[in-house]
Scaffold this motif. Structure first.
Motif, PDB file in Angstrom:
ATOM      1  N   LEU A  19       0.837  -1.204   0.000  1.00  0.00           N
ATOM      2  CA  LEU A  19       0.000   0.000   0.000  1.00  0.00           C
ATOM      3  C   LEU A  19       0.874   1.257   0.000  1.00  0.00           C
ATOM      4  CD1 LEU A  19      -2.810   1.223   0.060  1.00  0.00           C
ATOM      5  CD2 LEU A  19      -2.853   0.921   2.542  1.00  0.00           C
ATOM      6  N   ALA A  20       1.956   1.233   0.768  1.00  0.00           N
ATOM      7  CA  ALA A  20       2.889   2.376   0.800  1.00  0.00           C
ATOM      8  C   ALA A  20       3.462   2.618  -0.593  1.00  0.00           C
ATOM      9  CB  ALA A  20       4.006   2.117   1.805  1.00  0.00           C
ATOM     10  N   ASP A  21       3.879   1.538  -1.266  1.00  0.00           N
ATOM     11  CA  ASP A  21       4.433   1.658  -2.622  1.00  0.00           C
ATOM     12  C   ASP A  21       3.406   2.262  -3.579  1.00  0.00           C
ATOM     13  OD1 ASP A  21       6.746   0.538  -1.702  1.00  0.00           O
ATOM     14  OD2 ASP A  21       6.408  -1.448  -2.570  1.00  0.00           O
ATOM     15  N   ALA A  22       2.179   1.742  -3.516  1.00  0.00           N
ATOM     16  CA  ALA A  22       1.129   2.185  -4.447  1.00  0.00           C
ATOM     17  C   ALA A  22       0.756   3.651  -4.205  1.00  0.00           C
ATOM     18  CB  ALA A  22      -0.100   1.288  -4.306  1.00  0.00           C
ATOM     19  N   HIS A 141      -5.009   2.297  -4.419  1.00  0.00           N
ATOM     20  CA  HIS A 141      -4.428   3.430  -5.144  1.00  0.00           C
ATOM     21  C   HIS A 141      -5.516   4.138  -5.956  1.00  0.00           C
ATOM     22  CE1 HIS A 141      -2.942   4.943  -9.026  1.00  0.00           C
ATOM     23  NE2 HIS A 141      -1.889   5.384  -8.370  1.00  0.00           N
ATOM     24  N   ASP A 142      -6.342   3.355  -6.659  1.00  0.00           N
ATOM     25  CA  ASP A 142      -7.406   3.929  -7.492  1.00  0.00           C
ATOM     26  C   ASP A 142      -8.475   4.619  -6.636  1.00  0.00           C
ATOM     27  OD1 ASP A 142      -5.960   2.873  -9.538  1.00  0.00           O
ATOM     28  OD2 ASP A 142      -7.367   1.252 -10.010  1.00  0.00           O
ATOM     29  N   VAL A 143      -8.800   4.005  -5.504  1.00  0.00           N
ATOM     30  CA  VAL A 143      -9.807   4.592  -4.605  1.00  0.00           C
ATOM     31  C   VAL A 143      -9.311   5.943  -4.080  1.00  0.00           C
ATOM     32  CG1 VAL A 143     -10.928   4.346  -2.332  1.00  0.00           C
ATOM     33  CG2 VAL A 143     -10.885   2.401  -3.904  1.00  0.00           C
ATOM     34  N   ILE A 148      -9.185  11.987  -4.003  1.00  0.00           N
ATOM     35  CA  ILE A 148      -8.469  13.261  -3.934  1.00  0.00           C
ATOM     36  C   ILE A 148      -8.689  14.134  -5.172  1.00  0.00           C
ATOM     37  CG2 ILE A 148      -6.737  12.423  -2.299  1.00  0.00           C
ATOM     38  CD1 ILE A 148      -4.758  12.092  -4.523  1.00  0.00           C
ATOM     39  N   GLU A 149      -9.446  13.600  -6.143  1.00  0.00           N
ATOM     40  CA  GLU A 149      -9.851  14.439  -7.285  1.00  0.00           C
ATOM     41  C   GLU A 149     -10.789  15.543  -6.819  1.00  0.00           C
ATOM     42  OE1 GLU A 149     -11.449  11.999 -10.410  1.00  0.00           O
ATOM     43  OE2 GLU A 149      -9.446  11.212 -10.878  1.00  0.00           O
TER      44      GLU A 149
END
Ligand code: MN
Length: 256
Positions: A19-22, A141-143, A148-149
Motif C-alpha cells: 500500500l505504501a508503494d502504491a 491506489h485507485d480509490v 483526492i480528485e
C-alpha cells in the motif's frame, strides 16, 4: 498531498508495504505503524507507559503501541509542522465488516483520524482463495486517487473491504450484522489451571445493501462511517424508558 499510513498487522506486513508503494505514486507517504501485530486492539490508546518511535528507514517509523497511538504520534508529533492531508490504514490481512469494525485496529486508526479532524480510510482484504495484496494495493491506489480528485471533507471516514477474487465493481454499503456466536474454548494448562481462548468463524446476515453482502457477491465494499455513535432514532423516541430516566435524574439531585 501527504498521507500518514498505518495498520494493525505491524510494520513488517506485506499489505502495508504494498500500500505504501502504491500510494507513493500519488502522494508523499509517511508510515507510522506498530512494531508488532496489534489486530483486534480496537481504538485502544496507551496512557500507562511511555511510547517509543524508532526510525526504520526514510519515512518509515515503528511504534511500540497501537494503531491509535501511531496516528497520535504521527499527527501530533512527527508531522506536526507538515501535517498530513489524509490518514490511511491497512491493507489489513482479513475483512473488517459489520460490528467487527469496533474490534478492528485498522478501522480504529481511521476513527482516530476523525478525532484529529483529518479524513481517514481503512483498507482490508478478504483472505480466501484468490486473494492478492498486489491487486488490493492497486485498487486502494485507485480509490484514493478518485477521492483526492475532489475536496476531501475532514470528517470523511471510509471503511473499504476487498473481496478475495477479481472484483466485479464497487458498492456503497452499510455495516452488516454478524450472526455467529463467538465461542470461548476452555482448556487446562500443564499445571492444571484453566485457560480460555476466544474463537469462532464469523458468519454474517445476508442482507442486501450491507458490506458483507457486497463482498459475497464479489464487489469491493465502501462503507461511510462516522464517529458519532449516538442513536438518533432512540434519541427522538420519547418512550417510557426516557421518562423514567429523566424522572430519576431529578431525584438524584435531591438531598437524601
Ligand atoms: Mn489486522
Amino acid at each position: 498531498m501527504r498521507i500518514l499510513l498505518t495498520n494493525d498487522d505491524g510494520i513488517f506486513s506485506e499489505g502495508l508495504k504494498l500500500l505504501a508503494d502504491a500510494l507513493s505514486e500519488i502522494a508523499e507517504v509517511v508510515v507510522v505503524a506498530p512494531d508488532r501485530e496489534q489486530s483486534a486492539s480496537g481504538h485502544s490508546l496507551t496512557l500507562n507507559r511511555p511510547l517509543r518511535m524508532k526510525r526504520v528507514r526514510e519515512h518509515w517509523y515503528a511504534v511500540d503501541g497501537t494503531p491509535t497511538d501511531c496516528v497520535n504520534l504521527g499527527v501530533q508529533g512527527l508531522l506536526k509542522e507538515k501535517p498530513a492531508d489524509l490518514v490511511v490504514s491497512g491493507i489489513n490481512f482479513g475483512l473488517n465488516v459489520g460490528g467487527d469494525v469496533t474490534y478492528s485496529g485498522t478501522v480504529s486508526a481511521a476513527f482516530e483520524a476523525s478525532m484529529h479532524q483529518l479524513p481517514g480510510i481503512a483498507f482490508s482484504q478478504e483472505v480466501e482463495e484468490g486473494f492478492s495484496f498486489e491487486r488490493a494495493a492497486r485498487l486502494a491506489h485507485d480509490v484514493v486517487t478518485a477521492l483526492i480528485e475532489g475536496q476531501l471533507p475532514s470528517d470523511l471516514l471510509l471503511n473499504v473491504n476487498f473481496p478475495s477474487g477479481t472484483p466485479r465493481g464497487v458498492r456503497w454499503t452499510r455495516l452488516g450484522k454478524r450472526v455467529y456466536k463467538q465461542t470461548v474454548i476452555e482448556k487446562r494448562d500443564p499445571k492444571g489451571r484453566k485457560y480460555y481462548w476466544i474463537a469462532g468463524t464469523p458468519e454474517w446476515e445476508h442482507e442486501v445493501g450491507t458490506d458483507y453482502d457486497a463482498l459475497l457477491e464479489g464487489y469491493v465494499s465502501v462503507t461511510p462511517l462516522h464517529l458519532d455513535l449516538t442513536d438518533y432514532r432512540g434519541l427522538e423516541e420519547a418512550g417510557p424508558l426516557r421518562e423514567r430516566l429523566e424522572a430519576l435524574a431529578v431525584a438524584v439531585g435531591e438531598p437524601r
